[in-house]
Scaffold this motif. Structure first.
Motif, PDB file in Angstrom:
ATOM      1  N   GLY A 189      -7.449   6.282   9.561  1.00 51.48           N
ATOM      2  CA  GLY A 189      -7.173   4.734   9.869  1.00 51.48           C
ATOM      3  C   GLY A 189      -8.216   4.071   9.850  1.00 51.48           C
ATOM      4  O   GLY A 189      -8.458   2.994   9.090  1.00 51.48           O
ATOM      5  N   SER A 190      -9.643   4.833  10.130  1.00 54.00           N
ATOM      6  CA  SER A 190     -10.848   4.073   9.856  1.00 54.00           C
ATOM      7  C   SER A 190     -11.134   4.859   8.254  1.00 54.00           C
ATOM      8  O   SER A 190     -11.355   5.731   8.247  1.00 54.00           O
ATOM      9  CB  SER A 190     -11.919   4.804  10.732  1.00 54.00           C
ATOM     10  OG  SER A 190     -13.101   4.246  10.375  1.00 54.00           O
ATOM     11  N   VAL A 191     -10.843   3.744   7.256  1.00 51.46           N
ATOM     12  CA  VAL A 191     -10.871   4.252   6.006  1.00 51.46           C
ATOM     13  C   VAL A 191     -11.977   5.387   5.459  1.00 51.46           C
ATOM     14  O   VAL A 191     -13.340   5.104   6.038  1.00 51.46           O
ATOM     15  CB  VAL A 191     -10.753   3.257   4.973  1.00 51.46           C
ATOM     16  CG1 VAL A 191      -9.362   2.498   4.962  1.00 51.46           C
ATOM     17  CG2 VAL A 191     -11.830   2.147   4.930  1.00 51.46           C
ATOM     18  N   GLY A 219      -6.919   6.081  -0.830  1.00 49.67           N
ATOM     19  CA  GLY A 219      -6.992   4.572  -1.449  1.00 49.67           C
ATOM     20  C   GLY A 219      -8.388   4.598  -2.253  1.00 49.67           C
ATOM     21  O   GLY A 219      -9.302   4.992  -1.795  1.00 49.67           O
ATOM     22  N   GLU A 265     -16.747   3.361   1.125  1.00 50.49           N
ATOM     23  CA  GLU A 265     -17.558   3.843   2.422  1.00 50.49           C
ATOM     24  C   GLU A 265     -18.475   4.914   2.011  1.00 50.49           C
ATOM     25  O   GLU A 265     -18.294   5.664   1.479  1.00 50.49           O
ATOM     26  CB  GLU A 265     -16.370   4.485   3.420  1.00 50.49           C
ATOM     27  CG  GLU A 265     -15.494   3.637   3.990  1.00 50.49           C
ATOM     28  CD  GLU A 265     -16.133   2.428   4.939  1.00 50.49           C
ATOM     29  OE1 GLU A 265     -17.356   2.787   5.307  1.00 50.49           O
ATOM     30  OE2 GLU A 265     -15.426   1.777   5.643  1.00 50.49           O
ATOM     31  N   SER A 271       0.906  -1.176  -0.059  1.00 51.69           N
ATOM     32  CA  SER A 271       0.222  -0.097  -0.074  1.00 51.69           C
ATOM     33  C   SER A 271       0.906   1.155   0.007  1.00 51.69           C
ATOM     34  O   SER A 271       0.463   2.114  -0.683  1.00 51.69           O
ATOM     35  CB  SER A 271      -0.853  -0.013   1.079  1.00 51.69           C
ATOM     36  OG  SER A 271      -1.750  -1.158   1.230  1.00 51.69           O
ATOM     37  N   LEU A 289      -8.209  -4.841   0.185  1.00 55.73           N
ATOM     38  CA  LEU A 289      -7.286  -5.467   1.388  1.00 55.73           C
ATOM     39  C   LEU A 289      -7.268  -7.051   0.867  1.00 55.73           C
ATOM     40  O   LEU A 289      -6.264  -7.781   0.638  1.00 55.73           O
ATOM     41  CB  LEU A 289      -8.061  -5.601   2.602  1.00 55.73           C
ATOM     42  CG  LEU A 289      -7.288  -6.011   3.989  1.00 55.73           C
ATOM     43  CD1 LEU A 289      -7.912  -5.595   5.222  1.00 55.73           C
ATOM     44  CD2 LEU A 289      -7.258  -7.627   3.936  1.00 55.73           C
ATOM     45  N   LYS A 339      -0.250  -1.554  -6.914  1.00 51.34           N
ATOM     46  CA  LYS A 339       0.035  -1.595  -5.419  1.00 51.34           C
ATOM     47  C   LYS A 339       1.274  -2.684  -5.267  1.00 51.34           C
ATOM     48  O   LYS A 339       1.317  -3.719  -5.929  1.00 51.34           O
ATOM     49  CB  LYS A 339      -1.345  -2.454  -4.883  1.00 51.34           C
ATOM     50  CG  LYS A 339      -1.184  -2.590  -3.440  1.00 51.34           C
ATOM     51  CD  LYS A 339      -2.681  -2.814  -2.972  1.00 51.34           C
ATOM     52  CE  LYS A 339      -2.607  -3.000  -1.450  1.00 51.34           C
ATOM     53  NZ  LYS A 339      -4.050  -3.004  -0.924  1.00 51.34           N
ATOM     54  N   HIS A 391      -1.696  -7.050   0.276  1.00 50.70           N
ATOM     55  CA  HIS A 391      -1.937  -6.059   1.174  1.00 50.70           C
ATOM     56  C   HIS A 391      -1.030  -6.094   2.485  1.00 50.70           C
ATOM     57  O   HIS A 391      -0.709  -5.187   3.035  1.00 50.70           O
ATOM     58  CB  HIS A 391      -3.620  -6.040   1.617  1.00 50.70           C
ATOM     59  CG  HIS A 391      -3.781  -5.038   2.429  1.00 50.70           C
ATOM     60  ND1 HIS A 391      -4.160  -3.532   1.817  1.00 50.70           N
ATOM     61  CD2 HIS A 391      -4.086  -4.750   3.677  1.00 50.70           C
ATOM     62  CE1 HIS A 391      -4.399  -2.950   2.778  1.00 50.70           C
ATOM     63  NE2 HIS A 391      -4.468  -3.434   4.053  1.00 50.70           N
TER      64      HIS A 391
HETATM   65  C1  LIG Z   1     -13.523   1.570   8.272  1.00 48.64           C
HETATM   66  C2  LIG Z   1     -12.551   0.509   7.856  1.00 48.64           C
HETATM   67  N1  LIG Z   1     -12.770  -0.809   7.569  1.00 48.64           N
HETATM   68  C3  LIG Z   1     -11.894  -1.787   7.635  1.00 48.64           C
HETATM   69  C4  LIG Z   1     -10.579  -1.409   7.540  1.00 48.64           C
HETATM   70  C5  LIG Z   1      -9.602  -2.387   7.088  1.00 48.64           C
HETATM   71  N2  LIG Z   1      -8.850  -2.045   6.129  1.00 48.64           N
HETATM   72  C6  LIG Z   1      -7.639  -1.700   5.782  1.00 48.64           C
HETATM   73  S1  LIG Z   1      -7.170  -1.228   4.652  1.00 48.64           S
HETATM   74  C7  LIG Z   1      -8.413  -1.674   3.762  1.00 48.64           C
HETATM   75  C8  LIG Z   1      -8.452  -1.497   2.188  1.00 48.64           C
HETATM   76  C9  LIG Z   1      -7.936  -0.414   1.557  1.00 48.64           C
HETATM   77  O1  LIG Z   1      -7.642  -0.490   0.339  1.00 48.64           O
HETATM   78  P1  LIG Z   1      -7.571   0.746  -0.256  1.00 48.64           P
HETATM   79  O2  LIG Z   1      -8.109   2.063   0.241  1.00 48.64           O
HETATM   80  O3  LIG Z   1      -7.631   0.672  -1.807  1.00 48.64           O
HETATM   81  O4  LIG Z   1      -6.048   0.761  -0.037  1.00 48.64           O
HETATM   82  P2  LIG Z   1      -4.798   0.272  -0.911  1.00 48.64           P
HETATM   83  O5  LIG Z   1      -4.106  -0.682   0.432  1.00 48.64           O
HETATM   84  O6  LIG Z   1      -5.236  -0.530  -1.908  1.00 48.64           O
HETATM   85  O7  LIG Z   1      -3.800   1.422  -1.005  1.00 48.64           O
HETATM   86  C10 LIG Z   1      -9.422  -2.391   4.604  1.00 48.64           C
HETATM   87  C11 LIG Z   1     -10.541  -2.975   4.168  1.00 48.64           C
HETATM   88  C12 LIG Z   1     -10.145  -0.194   7.740  1.00 48.64           C
HETATM   89  N3  LIG Z   1      -8.978   0.296   8.055  1.00 48.64           N
HETATM   90  N4  LIG Z   1     -11.337   0.863   8.109  1.00 48.64           N
END
Ligand SMILES: Cc1ncc(C[n+]2csc(CCOP(=O)(O)OP(=O)(O)O)c2C)c(N)n1
Ligand SMILES: [Mg+2]
Length: 806
Positions: free
Chosen positions: A133-135, A169, A175, A59, A204, A337, A350
């Protein structure tokens, strides 16, 4: 404070070839350091318990080019940036190279009190603007900060030039809160707001479904954003220009995300070429010929030549974004990635980590000397000189603005209002705001907001007086046509109420940004929001986010509980008292009487001004009319004593201690009640007295503070047994009453007050609402859920006669 707009350096000219070469070299070092930070934490540092440390090399790698170009070319003093959570190692590597992070921190990713797993504005030592952190939440935080900046500018005048940038990301866009923010009218047409989407087609667990990128783009256009695409790099584009090149573009454009990712996993150039030239089982001769021009050793690089890794194109896109006015910009940057790493494009990359051997190869490839794994560039090198000259453009990093804020003394201890007759706490909040609007130093700092429930939560008077905020003055057609309106919806840049659409996420995210205005822009705002209590849980993660960022705001949840009666069902809040009690950086109050709410609101405003120790405040209010005559009429020193008790969490409303027949251990019980349950419990106490039972009544204005006070005292005692610290709760129930049985009652889940049994180690019955709501009259519902006067009387009788369960 950040540079003023007049002194802001002009945007840099288009990057020279020399700059690009140096940027490329810096990019390599950023890639190395961000990968090494994670590697060291997982494979080199001592790990006593052997549990996985983690960190995200793939990532991080996908953002290396975008962030190198941003921080080492485009960044200006006054910029605010939100960084994709899993790219935190890239951020720290960059801050180290810029001299904002001590080198020893690079070995402390995820170590005790070291670099946080995700960028944290309160816990990391380098300058994180927005926690992520919380995406999805951190992603939109810059939008709310941009709105706050505009509000501050409209109300307090000249402001430094800021840009608000989000590095996001692609899967963060799944979301819902992201689209809630994009749909919010107050967040449209914001200048200097730039989103950069790291479109690596992976989340992920999976490769994101094909066609998503197109949908994303359309969604942004629908929301009136300027879209800049960074799809293919210059190398691929040069191939597209050649005879037959269109076939190559078409082939890559039309292939599914899965197919593209699978090609990235093939090591052998000839095989990649063959796959590329074949579609639906047939070989495209023209395409094959075109690709035969590209040596096998370079074909992987050609396929992976995406815009999000082409520094020249990225810089160009940033400069184009800077020219856009009147609306936000999104740069959709296609990336790989794991770019530059052996795990590039692996659908399961991931949480994959490079092996020690792979790290060795990477070190050689990127030209990092042995033993210099955590080194910056050597002084005098081209890169070091470049960084030095670039740094001088933004001097010594962001300065802490000297806050402009009213002194706590400007907020009075009391407004000396008289509370007569029957009034609900929700009504009182409305009147208090009207009173505050008359205090010039304070009124101008207060800003209210609500997710489409301002009038039904009683903000009407305030809105009529202060107006609704809008960046452009708008005509009030109802007023012009002399149509009588209960609510005067006068919209202008001077308005002090921000009405949001129905999105509780937006509500808490806006409060978060308004509540950080002092730290961001040097102007203190006193944000007050109103929301239906039950829908707090709808925005709970955003509230959590705001508190984690240590933002300071007040919000009132109203109406609350089953006392709302007729609206029934899931409109009645059950668990909000626990939310209020358990969230850090939040103080929850549930007052009963007008005077209590007045004292609490004024103290809460003072609390907001304490930027170091202050917290946010949650007021759980109600629409139940309460007889104000039941409030103890104290004066002088006693009134001051009462005020302090109200603010600390509670006081004895009924105290039988001096009754001649008072026999703790015999006929005495203690009732603890909260908010609208206080008059009900009072009636129960009176009925019990008629039956010969003396039940004291504690009005808990803040169960949370009482709990915390007790917890603090017990912790202190455990640490230093010699120190006898007494909490307010223990003051409220003196030694000789501690064994008396307890009944607690609240219009919320019974669990919320059940801790009182543990405090005093005595038989306790907790009454409350443990099921989803029901429609009916208030009395019917109190009976139904067992929180009526008779239910309290019965509970006290049973607990006294030991029929109540211990
Ligand atoms: C609200 C929330 N749900 C689940 C997660 C767990 N999680 C961490 S990264 C991720 C996927 C992120 O994908 P992306 O935004 O495309 O980032 P990349 O790693 O591909 O750059 C998930 C589901 C989180 N951090 N926050
Ligand atoms: Mg992704």
């Amino acid at each position: 404070m950040a540079a003023n707009s007049q002194t802001q350096p002009k945007p840099p000219a288009r990057s020279s070839q020399r700059d690009l070469k140096t940027l490329g070299s810096i990019q390599d070092r950023v890639l190395w350091l961000s990968t090494q930070i994670v590697h060291y934490a997982n494979n080199v540092r001592d790990n006593a318990d052997g549990l996985k440390v983690g960190g995200h090399q793939a990532s991080s790698a996908s953002m290396v080019s975008l962030m190198t170009a941003l921080y080492f070319h485009q960044w200006r003093r006054g910029d605010f940036v939100a960084v994709k959570p899993h790219a935190s190692p890239v951020f720290h590597a960059i801050q180290f190279l810029l001299g904002n992070l001590p080198p020893e921190k690079l070995t402390q990713l995820r170590a005790y009190e070291g670099l946080q797993a995700y960028p944290s504005r309160t816990k990391d030592v380098d300058p994180v603007d927005f926690s992520t952190g919380s995406v999805g939440l951190g992603a939109v935080a810059p939008n709310f900060a941009a709105l706050t900046a505009r509000y501050v500018k409209d109300h307090f005048g000249v402001q430094d030039a800021h840009r608000f940038i989000a590095l996001i990301g692609d899967a963060e866009l799944d979301e819902g809160n992201v689209w809630e923010a994009l749909g919010e009218d107050n967040l449209r047409a914001l200048d200097h707001l730039i989103w950069i989407i790291d479109l690596n087609r992976q989340s992920l667990d999976r490769v994101v479904p094909s066609g998503k990128a197109q949908k994303i783009e359309e969604m942004f256009r629908v929301h009136d954003w300027e879209v800049i695409q960074l799809k293919y790099g210059r190398r691929l584009q040069a191939y597209f220009e050649r005879p037959g090149g269109e076939r190559l573009r078409e082939r890559i454009d039309l292939m599914t995300n899965d197919e593209y990712q699978s090609l990235l996993r093939i090591n052998d150039g000839d095989s990649i070429r063959e796959h590329l030239a074949r579609s639906n089982g047939t070989v495209d001769q023209a395409l094959l010929e075109l690709l035969e021009d590209c040596p096998a050793g370079e074909i992987w690089g050609l396929l992976a030549d995406l815009g999000g890794h082409d520094l020249d194109m990225i810089v160009d896109a940033y400069q184009r974004a800077d020219q856009v006015r009147g609306r936000p910009v999104v740069i959709i940057a296609y990336t790989v990635k794991g770019w530059g790493l052996p795990i590039a494009g692996d659908p399961l990359n991931h949480s994959k980590l490079l092996t020690t051997e792979q790290m060795g190869e990477l070190q050689t490839k990127l030209g990092v000397p042995q033993g210099g794994e955590f080194d910056s560039f050597a002084p005098g090198s081209e890169e070091a000189n470049y960084i030095d000259s670039f740094k001088s453009r933004f001097a010594s990093g962001r300065k802490q603005p000297a806050p402009s804020m009213p002194g706590a003394s400007e907020i009075p201890q009391t407004l000396s209002s008289a509370y007569k007759g029957k009034r609900s706490t929700q009504q009182v909040l409305g009147s208090l705001l009207t009173s505050l609007s008359r205090l010039p130093g304070i009124a101008g700092r207060i800003v209210t907001t609500s997710p489409d429930v301002a009038s039904s939560t009683n903000l009407g008077g305030w809105i009529n007086k202060m107006g609704v905020y809008s960046s452009q003055a708008r005509i009030n057609y109802f007023k012009e046509a002399h149509i009588p309106q209960l609510l005067d919806w006068q919209q202008s840049p001077k308005g002090e109420h921000i009405e949001l659409g129905i999105s509780e996420n937006n509500f808490f995210l806006l409060l978060t940004a308004l509540g950080l205005s002092t730290e961001f822009f040097g102007e203190t705002l006193l944000p007050i929001g109103t929301i239906y209590d039950t829908f707090i849980s709808r925005g709970l993660d955003a509230l959590n986010y705001g508190l984690y960022c240590k933002s300071k705001f007040i919000f009132a949840g109203s109406p609350s509980g089953i006392s709302l009666s007729r609206e029934g069902g899931a409109h009645q809040s059950l668990i909000t008292p626990s939310i209020g009690a358990e969230l850090p950086h939040l103080v929850y109050y549930e007052p009963c009487f007008g005077q209590e709410l007045e004292w609490i609101l004024l103290a809460s405003l003072r609390n907001l001004l304490d930027r170091k120790h202050g917290t946010s405040v949650y007021l759980r209010l109600s629409t139940v009319p309460i007889d104000q005559a039941l409030f103890p009429a104290e004066s002088g020193a006693e009134s001051e004593q009462l005020r302090r008790s109200v603010l600390r969490g509670g006081y004895r409303l009924v105290d039988h201690a001096s009754h001649p027949k008072y026999k703790p251990g015999g006929n005495v019980a203690n009732i603890f009640a909260c908010g609208v349950m206080v008059p009900v419990a009072l009636e129960a106490s009176q009925e019990l007295a008629r039956r010969g039972i003396l039940a004291n009544l504690v009005n808990m204005t803040s169960p949370a503070l009482l709990y915390r006070g007790w917890r603090q005292a017990t912790r202190l005692h455990a640490k230093s047994p010699g120190i006898r610290s007494t909490s307010l709760l223990e003051h409220l129930i003196p030694e000789n009453e501690r064994q008396c049985p307890i009944v607690t009652v609240m219009d919320g889940h019974s669990h919320a007050l059940s801790f009182l049994g543990a405090v005093f180690g005595t038989r306790t019955v907790s009454l409350g609402v443990d099921e989803f709501g029901q429609t009916g009259s208030r009395e019917e519902l109190y009976q139904h859920y067992g929180i009526s006067t008779s239910a309290i009387v019965e509970a006290v009788e049973s607990v006294l006669t030991k029929r109540g369960r211990p």
